[in-house]
Design a protein around this motif. Structure first.
Motif, PDB file in Angstrom:
ATOM      1  N   VAL A 158       0.845  -1.202   0.000  1.00  0.00           N
ATOM      2  CA  VAL A 158       0.000   0.000   0.000  1.00  0.00           C
ATOM      3  C   VAL A 158       0.881   1.254   0.000  1.00  0.00           C
ATOM      4  N   ALA A 159       0.477   2.254  -0.799  1.00  0.00           N
ATOM      5  CA  ALA A 159       1.166   3.548  -0.792  1.00  0.00           C
ATOM      6  C   ALA A 159       0.394   4.512   0.093  1.00  0.00           C
ATOM      7  N   SER A 160       1.128   5.307   0.837  1.00  0.00           N
ATOM      8  CA  SER A 160       0.513   6.290   1.740  1.00  0.00           C
ATOM      9  C   SER A 160       0.926   7.689   1.297  1.00  0.00           C
ATOM     10  N   GLU A 161      -0.062   8.528   1.075  1.00  0.00           N
ATOM     11  CA  GLU A 161       0.219   9.938   0.748  1.00  0.00           C
ATOM     12  C   GLU A 161      -0.399  10.789   1.830  1.00  0.00           C
ATOM     13  N   THR A 162       0.365  11.777   2.252  1.00  0.00           N
ATOM     14  CA  THR A 162      -0.165  12.661   3.299  1.00  0.00           C
ATOM     15  C   THR A 162      -0.768  13.901   2.652  1.00  0.00           C
ATOM     16  N   HIS A 163      -2.006  14.158   2.992  1.00  0.00           N
ATOM     17  CA  HIS A 163      -2.713  15.333   2.470  1.00  0.00           C
ATOM     18  C   HIS A 163      -3.245  16.132   3.643  1.00  0.00           C
ATOM     19  N   PRO A 164      -3.562  17.413   3.426  1.00  0.00           N
ATOM     20  CA  PRO A 164      -4.060  18.227   4.545  1.00  0.00           C
ATOM     21  C   PRO A 164      -5.263  17.592   5.237  1.00  0.00           C
ATOM     22  N   GLU A 165      -6.098  16.884   4.455  1.00  0.00           N
ATOM     23  CA  GLU A 165      -7.308  16.291   5.047  1.00  0.00           C
ATOM     24  C   GLU A 165      -7.017  14.932   5.693  1.00  0.00           C
ATOM     25  N   GLY A 166      -5.767  14.453   5.590  1.00  0.00           N
ATOM     26  CA  GLY A 166      -5.409  13.176   6.218  1.00  0.00           C
ATOM     27  C   GLY A 166      -4.689  12.269   5.235  1.00  0.00           C
ATOM     28  N   ALA A 167      -4.406  11.049   5.699  1.00  0.00           N
ATOM     29  CA  ALA A 167      -3.655  10.108   4.848  1.00  0.00           C
ATOM     30  C   ALA A 167      -4.564   9.566   3.745  1.00  0.00           C
ATOM     31  N   ARG A 168      -3.981   9.395   2.570  1.00  0.00           N
ATOM     32  CA  ARG A 168      -4.704   8.736   1.489  1.00  0.00           C
ATOM     33  C   ARG A 168      -3.911   7.488   1.131  1.00  0.00           C
ATOM     34  N   TYR A 169      -4.603   6.351   1.100  1.00  0.00           N
ATOM     35  CA  TYR A 169      -3.918   5.085   0.846  1.00  0.00           C
ATOM     36  C   TYR A 169      -4.337   4.524  -0.499  1.00  0.00           C
ATOM     37  N   GLN A 170      -3.382   3.879  -1.166  1.00  0.00           N
ATOM     38  CA  GLN A 170      -3.683   3.225  -2.441  1.00  0.00           C
ATOM     39  C   GLN A 170      -3.101   1.813  -2.402  1.00  0.00           C
ATOM     40  N   VAL A 171      -3.981   0.831  -2.540  1.00  0.00           N
ATOM     41  CA  VAL A 171      -3.491  -0.561  -2.604  1.00  0.00           C
ATOM     42  C   VAL A 171      -2.864  -0.746  -3.983  1.00  0.00           C
ATOM     43  N   LEU A 172      -1.556  -1.048  -3.988  1.00  0.00           N
ATOM     44  CA  LEU A 172      -0.826  -1.161  -5.256  1.00  0.00           C
ATOM     45  C   LEU A 172      -0.883  -2.579  -5.810  1.00  0.00           C
ATOM     46  N   ARG A 173      -0.785  -3.551  -4.909  1.00  0.00           N
ATOM     47  CA  ARG A 173      -0.731  -4.945  -5.352  1.00  0.00           C
ATOM     48  C   ARG A 173      -1.144  -5.844  -4.200  1.00  0.00           C
ATOM     49  N   ARG A 174      -1.747  -6.986  -4.542  1.00  0.00           N
ATOM     50  CA  ARG A 174      -2.134  -7.955  -3.519  1.00  0.00           C
ATOM     51  C   ARG A 174      -1.506  -9.303  -3.828  1.00  0.00           C
ATOM     52  N   TRP A 175      -1.214 -10.051  -2.777  1.00  0.00           N
ATOM     53  CA  TRP A 175      -0.703 -11.420  -2.915  1.00  0.00           C
ATOM     54  C   TRP A 175      -1.643 -12.353  -2.157  1.00  0.00           C
ATOM     55  N   ARG A 176      -2.017 -13.441  -2.774  1.00  0.00           N
ATOM     56  CA  ARG A 176      -2.894 -14.419  -2.112  1.00  0.00           C
ATOM     57  C   ARG A 176      -2.075 -15.245  -1.127  1.00  0.00           C
ATOM     58  N   LEU A 177      -2.650 -15.515   0.018  1.00  0.00           N
ATOM     59  CA  LEU A 177      -2.039 -16.467   0.948  1.00  0.00           C
ATOM     60  C   LEU A 177      -2.415 -17.867   0.464  1.00  0.00           C
ATOM     61  N   VAL A 178      -1.657 -18.861   0.889  1.00  0.00           N
ATOM     62  CA  VAL A 178      -1.931 -20.235   0.482  1.00  0.00           C
ATOM     63  C   VAL A 178      -3.224 -20.693   1.163  1.00  0.00           C
ATOM     64  N   ALA A 179      -4.174 -21.183   0.380  1.00  0.00           N
ATOM     65  CA  ALA A 179      -5.444 -21.623   0.971  1.00  0.00           C
ATOM     66  C   ALA A 179      -5.183 -22.747   1.958  1.00  0.00           C
ATOM     67  N   SER A 180      -5.794 -22.687   3.162  1.00  0.00           N
ATOM     68  CA  SER A 180      -5.555 -23.758   4.140  1.00  0.00           C
ATOM     69  C   SER A 180      -6.143 -25.048   3.589  1.00  0.00           C
ATOM     70  N   GLY A 181      -5.395 -26.132   3.754  1.00  0.00           N
ATOM     71  CA  GLY A 181      -5.838 -27.422   3.219  1.00  0.00           C
ATOM     72  C   GLY A 181      -5.211 -27.742   1.874  1.00  0.00           C
ATOM     73  N   GLU A 182      -4.478 -26.752   1.271  1.00  0.00           N
ATOM     74  CA  GLU A 182      -3.839 -27.024  -0.033  1.00  0.00           C
ATOM     75  C   GLU A 182      -2.571 -27.817   0.130  1.00  0.00           C
TER      76      GLU A 182
END
Ligand code: 2AM
Length: 182
Positions: A158-182
Motif C-alpha cells: 500500500v502507498a501512503s500519501e499525506t494530504h491536509p485532510e489526512g492520509a490517502r492510501y492506495q493498494v498497489l498490489r495484492r498477494w494471495r495467501l496459500v489456501a488452508s488445506g492445499e
C-alpha cells in the motif's frame, strides 16, 4: 533547502479487509467517538499494518515485490476481540487476544524483506493492531467486544500519501495467501 525526493514512495505491507469487514471494524471507531475523542480513521482506510517500509525507491520496491512473491504463508482467521488505547501515541485500536502463528510468520517474512532490499529494518516489535482513532484523549470503558472474525486470504502493498485532510492510501498490489488445506 533540499528538494523533496520524488522518486521514493511511502509504502507499507498490510492486511487490507474487504469493505464489509472494514465497516464492522469502523463501528467500534464510532462507538467511542464521544468519550475517546480524536479523529476516526475513515472506513475505507481500515487496515492492519504488517510492516511499515517508509520511503522506498523503485529498485527497492521491485526487490520487496520479489520477496513477497516467495511468501508461502497459509490463510488464517483473525478474531478481533479487544479494544484498547495507547496513551503515548494517543491511538485507539482493535486487536486480538490470540495472534495466530500465520500472522506472525507473515509479518516476520515481510520485515525480513526490508534488510534484504536495503531498507533500515524496523526495530520496534510487531504489535497486532488496527488503528480506529488518532489523537484520542482517552480509551474506552470496555476492553472486550463482540468478536469480528476476519478470514485473511491475502496481503497488500500500500502507498501512503499525506494530504491536509489526512492520509490517502492506495493498494498497489495484492498477494494471495496459500489456501488452508492445499
Ligand atoms: P498506526 O496505524 O499504528 O499509526 C500507514 O500509515 C500505516 O503505517 C499505519 O497503519 C501506521 O500505523 C503505520 N505507520 C505510519 N508511520 C509509521 C512509522 N513511522 N513507523 C511505523 N509505522 C508507521
Amino acid at each position: 533547502m533540499s528538494e523533496p525526493d520524488t522518486t521514493r514512495q511511502r509504502l507499507f505491507f498490510a492486511l487490507w479487509p474487504e469493505a464489509a469487514v472494514q465497516q464492522r471494524i469502523a463501528y467500534w471507531a464510532e462507538q467511542c467517538a464521544k468519550s475517546c475523542g480524536g479523529k476516526r480513521v475513515p472506513d475505507e482506510n481500515m487496515h492492519l499494518t504488517l510492516v511499515f517500509l517508509g520511503g522506498v525507491t523503485p529498485e527497492q520496491r521491485g526487490c520487496l515485490e520479489a520477496v513477497a512473491d516467495e511468501v508461502t504463508v497459509t490463510s488464517f482467521d483473525l478474531t478481533l476481540d479487544r479494544i484498547g488505547y495507547w496513551s503515548r501515541s494517543r491511538t485507539l485500536w482493535l486487536s486480538t487476544s490470540n495472534t495466530s502463528p500465520e500472522l506472525l510468520e507473515l509479518a516476520m517474512a515481510l520485515r525480513a524483506a526490508m534488510s534484504l532490499c536495503g531498507l533500515k529494518v524496523e526495530e520496534r516489535p510487531f504489535r497486532t493492531h488496527l488503528t480506529l482513532r488518532r489523537r484520542a484523549h482517552r480509551g474506552p470503558r470496555f476492553r472486550e467486544i463482540n468478536p469480528i472474525v476476519w478470514h485473511a486470504t491475502d496481503f497488500a502493498l500500500v502507498a501512503s500519501e499525506t494530504h491536509p485532510e489526512g492520509a490517502r492510501y492506495q493498494v498497489l498490489r495484492r498477494w494471495r495467501l496459500v489456501a488452508s488445506g492445499e
